[in-house]
Design a protein around this motif. Structure first.
Motif, PDB file in Angstrom:
ATOM      1  N   HIS A 210       1.681  -2.406  -2.778  1.00 38.23           N
ATOM      2  CA  HIS A 210       2.295  -0.958  -2.381  1.00 38.23           C
ATOM      3  C   HIS A 210       3.046  -0.476  -3.497  1.00 38.23           C
ATOM      4  O   HIS A 210       2.932   1.116  -3.499  1.00 38.23           O
ATOM      5  CB  HIS A 210       2.987  -1.108  -1.244  1.00 38.23           C
ATOM      6  CG  HIS A 210       2.175  -1.417   0.200  1.00 38.23           C
ATOM      7  ND1 HIS A 210       2.584  -1.640   1.348  1.00 38.23           N
ATOM      8  CD2 HIS A 210       0.848  -1.268   0.335  1.00 38.23           C
ATOM      9  CE1 HIS A 210       1.651  -2.000   2.179  1.00 38.23           C
ATOM     10  NE2 HIS A 210       0.566  -1.617   1.700  1.00 38.23           N
ATOM     11  N   GLN A 211       3.693  -1.018  -4.217  1.00 39.82           N
ATOM     12  CA  GLN A 211       4.351  -0.412  -5.292  1.00 39.82           C
ATOM     13  C   GLN A 211       3.568   0.052  -6.373  1.00 39.82           C
ATOM     14  O   GLN A 211       3.727   1.404  -6.909  1.00 39.82           O
ATOM     15  CB  GLN A 211       5.181  -1.313  -6.103  1.00 39.82           C
ATOM     16  CG  GLN A 211       6.518  -1.832  -5.463  1.00 39.82           C
ATOM     17  CD  GLN A 211       7.263  -2.959  -6.040  1.00 39.82           C
ATOM     18  OE1 GLN A 211       6.969  -3.866  -6.928  1.00 39.82           O
ATOM     19  NE2 GLN A 211       8.495  -3.399  -5.381  1.00 39.82           N
ATOM     20  N   GLN A 212       2.184  -0.600  -6.607  1.00 39.68           N
ATOM     21  CA  GLN A 212       1.416  -0.179  -7.513  1.00 39.68           C
ATOM     22  C   GLN A 212       0.680   1.017  -7.001  1.00 39.68           C
ATOM     23  O   GLN A 212       0.319   1.965  -7.858  1.00 39.68           O
ATOM     24  CB  GLN A 212       0.378  -1.293  -7.657  1.00 39.68           C
ATOM     25  CG  GLN A 212       0.948  -2.349  -8.789  1.00 39.68           C
ATOM     26  CD  GLN A 212       0.244  -3.533  -8.756  1.00 39.68           C
ATOM     27  OE1 GLN A 212      -0.830  -3.623  -7.984  1.00 39.68           O
ATOM     28  NE2 GLN A 212       0.489  -4.580  -9.661  1.00 39.68           N
TER      29      GLN A 212
ATOM     30  N   THR B 244       3.957  -6.346  -0.906  1.00 39.24           N
ATOM     31  CA  THR B 244       5.231  -5.202  -1.721  1.00 39.24           C
ATOM     32  C   THR B 244       4.551  -4.952  -2.921  1.00 39.24           C
ATOM     33  O   THR B 244       4.772  -3.560  -3.201  1.00 39.24           O
ATOM     34  CB  THR B 244       6.255  -6.227  -1.634  1.00 39.24           C
ATOM     35  OG1 THR B 244       7.055  -6.763  -0.504  1.00 39.24           O
ATOM     36  CG2 THR B 244       7.547  -5.270  -2.333  1.00 39.24           C
ATOM     37  N   LEU B 245       4.152  -5.743  -3.874  1.00 39.86           N
ATOM     38  CA  LEU B 245       3.774  -5.351  -5.215  1.00 39.86           C
ATOM     39  C   LEU B 245       2.318  -4.596  -5.054  1.00 39.86           C
ATOM     40  O   LEU B 245       2.301  -3.501  -5.851  1.00 39.86           O
ATOM     41  CB  LEU B 245       3.418  -6.572  -6.118  1.00 39.86           C
ATOM     42  CG  LEU B 245       3.291  -6.139  -7.445  1.00 39.86           C
ATOM     43  CD1 LEU B 245       4.188  -5.387  -8.267  1.00 39.86           C
ATOM     44  CD2 LEU B 245       2.845  -7.614  -8.189  1.00 39.86           C
TER      45      LEU B 245
ATOM     46  N   ARG C 165       1.799   3.271  -4.962  1.00 40.01           N
ATOM     47  CA  ARG C 165       2.561   4.255  -4.233  1.00 40.01           C
ATOM     48  C   ARG C 165       2.402   5.813  -4.519  1.00 40.01           C
ATOM     49  O   ARG C 165       2.342   6.534  -3.614  1.00 40.01           O
ATOM     50  CB  ARG C 165       4.129   3.903  -4.665  1.00 40.01           C
ATOM     51  CG  ARG C 165       5.018   4.856  -3.918  1.00 40.01           C
ATOM     52  CD  ARG C 165       6.491   4.351  -4.267  1.00 40.01           C
ATOM     53  NE  ARG C 165       6.737   3.102  -3.795  1.00 40.01           N
ATOM     54  CZ  ARG C 165       7.443   2.435  -3.065  1.00 40.01           C
ATOM     55  NH1 ARG C 165       8.213   3.518  -2.259  1.00 40.01           N
ATOM     56  NH2 ARG C 165       7.746   1.305  -2.672  1.00 40.01           N
TER      57      ARG C 165
ATOM     58  N   GLU D 251      -1.620 -10.353  -5.473  1.00 43.97           N
ATOM     59  CA  GLU D 251      -0.442 -10.191  -6.599  1.00 43.97           C
ATOM     60  C   GLU D 251      -0.025 -11.586  -6.762  1.00 43.97           C
ATOM     61  O   GLU D 251       1.061 -11.368  -7.574  1.00 43.97           O
ATOM     62  CB  GLU D 251       0.423  -9.172  -6.221  1.00 43.97           C
ATOM     63  CG  GLU D 251      -0.170  -7.735  -6.200  1.00 43.97           C
ATOM     64  CD  GLU D 251      -1.078  -7.316  -4.937  1.00 43.97           C
ATOM     65  OE1 GLU D 251      -1.953  -6.480  -5.248  1.00 43.97           O
ATOM     66  OE2 GLU D 251      -0.735  -7.847  -4.004  1.00 43.97           O
TER      67      GLU D 251
ATOM     68  N   ARG E 295       1.416   7.905  -1.381  1.00 40.57           N
ATOM     69  CA  ARG E 295       2.145   9.217  -0.969  1.00 40.57           C
ATOM     70  C   ARG E 295       1.488  10.336  -0.966  1.00 40.57           C
ATOM     71  O   ARG E 295       1.646  11.300   0.012  1.00 40.57           O
ATOM     72  CB  ARG E 295       3.343   9.568  -2.346  1.00 40.57           C
ATOM     73  CG  ARG E 295       4.391  10.499  -1.876  1.00 40.57           C
ATOM     74  CD  ARG E 295       5.285  10.590  -3.021  1.00 40.57           C
ATOM     75  NE  ARG E 295       6.284   9.445  -3.335  1.00 40.57           N
ATOM     76  CZ  ARG E 295       7.173   8.780  -2.488  1.00 40.57           C
ATOM     77  NH1 ARG E 295       7.631   9.768  -1.630  1.00 40.57           N
ATOM     78  NH2 ARG E 295       7.683   7.854  -2.765  1.00 40.57           N
TER      79      ARG E 295
END
Length: 370
Positions: free
Chosen positions: A12-14, A9-10, A16, A350, A20
């Motif tokens: 992919h947040q970093q 999760t983290l 993103r 992470e 994209r």
């Protein structure tokens, strides 16, 4: 707090914004199967791994299957492999038309023991398929020497081992071919299924490239049947974003692993093996718990909401699907014992110090009470 076995999760947040942009690039191109993005990823992966060819395919399992098919495996041909591996390893041998032959493991590394391989070679043996389990290289110098003595091919199952090294070289690059998986649990994680075949053999690379697309050659000629083993452009684009971070992520995993080793050194568990010839990539951090201690530890970790998993609870030679091969309990004692004693605990890039402290303390609570 709950600690998962792994968590993207983290990460992919970093990433993103980059992910994209890569997603939009593929959507806007209208080119979703193979194509320029896949070729770009293949070149970058080949450079990272130090091989002439990286051929993108649909999964790690398909990477093994199409490689064995491209090597011309025929019914009756034997391929020696490990019983302590995911089912796709022996499954690929069967799918390609061959017969799996299981050799025992080294109890410290969990990888194929060269002396056991030597005892399993027969006139029907065509190849050795060596997994690099949990991110640690098999003893490749001894395996390659055996292969040379007997005229065998060596296929490295590097599905769990991107970032791992053997005597300074990337795993997957030392045998005749290497297979990699980018399943979401791997150190280089796609957003779905994806894989690659690595090789320095130009002819083998050409056969794999053709056979991943049903074997269709120029002029719609088909000389060897293949399959739909293609890598799609979206997964290649996602992997292209992540590939430049692999060394950084491997360093972080190794730091976490060293901290586990230091903090669990006086506890009744055996931490993963590593020596000066092998750089462990720690796809999993797998400890060994002897004398019936694994299940109490596993239950305690679960009660503390800490992820853990047994890779693998039953060795392949005792799986019902391979019963026709005639193996019995006790046939491969080191693999059987290991499957009763291994436990993988959380490790991911992470992971915070607080999360790792919680895992360490839960383990220490079981064995030391401190």
């Amino acid at each position: 707090m709950a600690v998962p076995l792994f968590d993207l999760t983290l990460q992919h947040q970093q990433l993103r914004p980059e992910l994209r942009r890569a997603f939009e690039r593929v959507v806007d191109s209208g080119h979703f199967i193979m194509g320029p993005v896949v070729e770009e990823f293949e070149r970058a992966l080949a450079e990272y791994c130090g091989v002439r060819h990286a051929i993108g395919v649909s999964s790690g399992a398909d990477a093994l299957t199409v490689t064995l098919m491209a090597l011309g495996l025929k019914p009756g041909d034997e391929v020696i492999t490990s019983p302590m591996a995911y089912v796709h390893v022996a499954g690929a041998i069967k799918r390609a038309g061959g017969t799996p032959v299981f050799a025992d493991i080294n109890p410290r590394t969990f990888n194929l023991a060269p002396e056991s391989i030597a005892g399993a070679i027969t006139p029907r043996t065509k190849a050795i398929l060596a997994p690099h389990l949990f991110g640690l290289s098999a003893k490749l110098d001894a395996i390659l020497e055996l292969a040379q003595q007997h005229g065998l091919k060596v296929i490295e199952d590097a599905d769990q081992a991107i970032g791992a090294r053997y005597q300074g070289q990337s795993v997957g690059a030392l045998g005749d071919a290497g297979a990699m998986s980018f399943f979401p649990t791997k150190n280089l994680a796609a957003l779905g299924d994806a894989g690659a075949v690595l090789t320095n053999d130009d002819d083998l690379a050409a056969r794999v490239s053709t056979m991943r697309f049903h074997g269709i050659e120029a002029g719609y000629a088909v000389h060897r049947l293949g399959g739909a083993f293609r890598l799609d452009a979206m997964q290649a684009a996602m992997l292209m974003v992540k590939l430049p971070y692999v060394e950084q992520w491997t360093t972080k995993r190794r730091e976490l692993a060293e901290r586990y080793r230091q903090r669990l050194d006086d506890v009744q568990v055996t931490c993963p093996f590593e020596d000066e010839h092998r750089r462990h990539a720690f796809n999993q951090y797998t400890i060994r718990v002897r004398a019936g201690g694994r299940d109490p530890l596993r239950h305690h970790l679960a009660a503390c909401e800490i992820g853990c998993r047994v890779y693998y609870p039953r060795p392949l030679h005792l799986q019902p699907v391979f019963a026709d091969l005639g193996y019995q309990p006790g046939s491969l004692p080191e693999a059987e014992r290991a499957c009763e004693e291994v436990l993988s605990i959380p490790i991911f890039t992470e992971m915070t110090r607080e999360q790792q402290d919680q895992v360490i303390q839960a383990i220490r609570d079981v064995f030391t009470g401190d």
